[in-house]
Design an enzyme around this catalytic site. Structure first.
Site, PDB file in Angstrom:
ATOM      1  N   HIS A 160       0.834  -1.205   0.000  1.00  0.00           N
ATOM      2  CA  HIS A 160       0.000   0.000   0.000  1.00  0.00           C
ATOM      3  C   HIS A 160       0.868   1.255   0.000  1.00  0.00           C
ATOM      4  CE1 HIS A 160      -3.596   2.358   0.279  1.00  0.00           C
ATOM      5  NE2 HIS A 160      -2.893   3.165   1.073  1.00  0.00           N
ATOM      6  N   ASP A 189       0.685   4.352  -2.611  1.00  0.00           N
ATOM      7  CA  ASP A 189       0.685   5.783  -2.271  1.00  0.00           C
ATOM      8  C   ASP A 189       1.843   6.516  -2.967  1.00  0.00           C
ATOM      9  OD1 ASP A 189      -1.566   5.706  -0.626  1.00  0.00           O
ATOM     10  OD2 ASP A 189      -0.410   5.458   1.217  1.00  0.00           O
ATOM     11  N   HIS A 208       3.347  10.486   2.984  1.00  0.00           N
ATOM     12  CA  HIS A 208       2.926  11.516   2.031  1.00  0.00           C
ATOM     13  C   HIS A 208       3.785  12.780   2.087  1.00  0.00           C
ATOM     14  CE1 HIS A 208      -0.371   9.002   1.010  1.00  0.00           C
ATOM     15  NE2 HIS A 208      -0.836   8.993   2.240  1.00  0.00           N
TER      16      HIS A 208
HETATM   17 ZN   LIG Z   1      -3.037   5.222   0.853  1.00  0.00          ZN
END
Ligand SMILES: [Zn+2]
Length: 279
Positions: A236, A240, A263
């Site tokens: 995952h 991202d 992020h």
């Molecule tokens: Zn995500």
């Protein structure tokens, strides 16, 4: 052989609940002209303000990726951007009637299926590809993300490591192609650690979270639901990364390594690559 740009052959629609605010959203992905890139349009706001999916429009990151330009703000955009990048869609207008993208099952599947159903259309324009001609490193405390030149292809490694905590470390490496993206990355779901869950609830977030769309890593080392892959969490994180790095504005070849990164670091690397590309 020069690659061509691609858009959708027809409109695709995705509706559903957002993960953090729990509001319903209806999102339409529409074909766009060559060179247009990816643009979000807030159809629920006066004047339908637009924001381009570029690293220059990313506000300081939280647990998810957002874009903001004037009144146009969109949240949790990383999974739709990941699906578009993974499937090779260059140009699309994303109309949404809510600030937060639907979360589907927590993976990119909610976007991949409608995009594949709509189909892709080749456009009469060469695809711009950013040339990574030197190494990059974004390092913050114990978090690092690096990018290095590679003549062909995009190779991503993610190292998931919570140190002393109950989460076992995971490492995943993938050469990203359309097929490997669909098979190995798109199904990997969002996850959260049990101690974080209570904090989110206190903050009034996670209202759209259900046992189906969020894997909870429990403090005894177990998972709240059966995993789709033993290293689903690391996969995952790659999902991202693919979405966040597409904010550089064009695809690129390279070797990416993420260590405990999220992020914030992804966005800074996308910005550095974008700035160096002269756009
Ligand atoms: Zn995500």
């Amino acid at each position: 052989v020069s690659e061509k740009q691609h858009t959708l052959a027809q409109a695709a629609e995705v509706a559903g609940t957002g993960l953090f605010l729990g509001k319903n959203a209806r999102v339409r992905l529409l074909p766009a002209d060559p060179g247009a890139g990816i643009t979000f349009v807030r159809t629920d706001l006066p004047g339908a303000p637009r924001v381009e999916a570029l690293a220059t429009n990313v506000p300081p990151a939280q647990r998810w990726t957002a874009l903001k330009k004037g009144p146009a703000e969109v949240q949790m955009i990383e999974h739709v951007l990941s699906a578009l990048a993974g499937l090779g869609v260059d140009n699309v207008v994303i109309e949404t009637d809510s600030a937060e993208m639907p979360c589907g099952d927590g993976s990119a599947q909610a976007w991949v299926a409608p995009i594949l159903n709509a189909g892709l259309r080749e456009q009469d324009a060469p695809r711009r590809r950013i040339n990574i001609d030197r190494p990059y490193a974004i390092v913050e405390k114990d978090v690092a993300i690096t990018a290095a030149p590679m003549p062909e292809g995009l190779l991503i490694t993610y190292v998931l490591d919570y140190g002393q905590m109950f989460v076992k470390s995971q490492v995943h490496t993938l050469l990203v192609t359309r097929d490997s993206y669909i098979r190995e990355i798109a199904p990997a779901r969002t996850y959260v650690l049990r101690p974080e869950v209570d904090a989110f609830i206190k903050m009034g977030m996670g209202r759209g979270a259900t046992p189906e769309n969020t894997v909870v890593l429990e403090q005894d080392g177990s998972y709240s639901v059966p995993l789709r892959f033993p290293d689903e969490c690391a996969r995952h994180k790659i999902l991202d990364m693919i979405g966040d790095l597409s904010l550089a504005g064009a695809p690129f070849n390279g070797r990416l390594v993420g260590y405990k990164s999220g992020h914030g670091a992804n966005g800074r690397l996308a910005r550095a690559i974008m700035d160096a590309s002269g756009k």
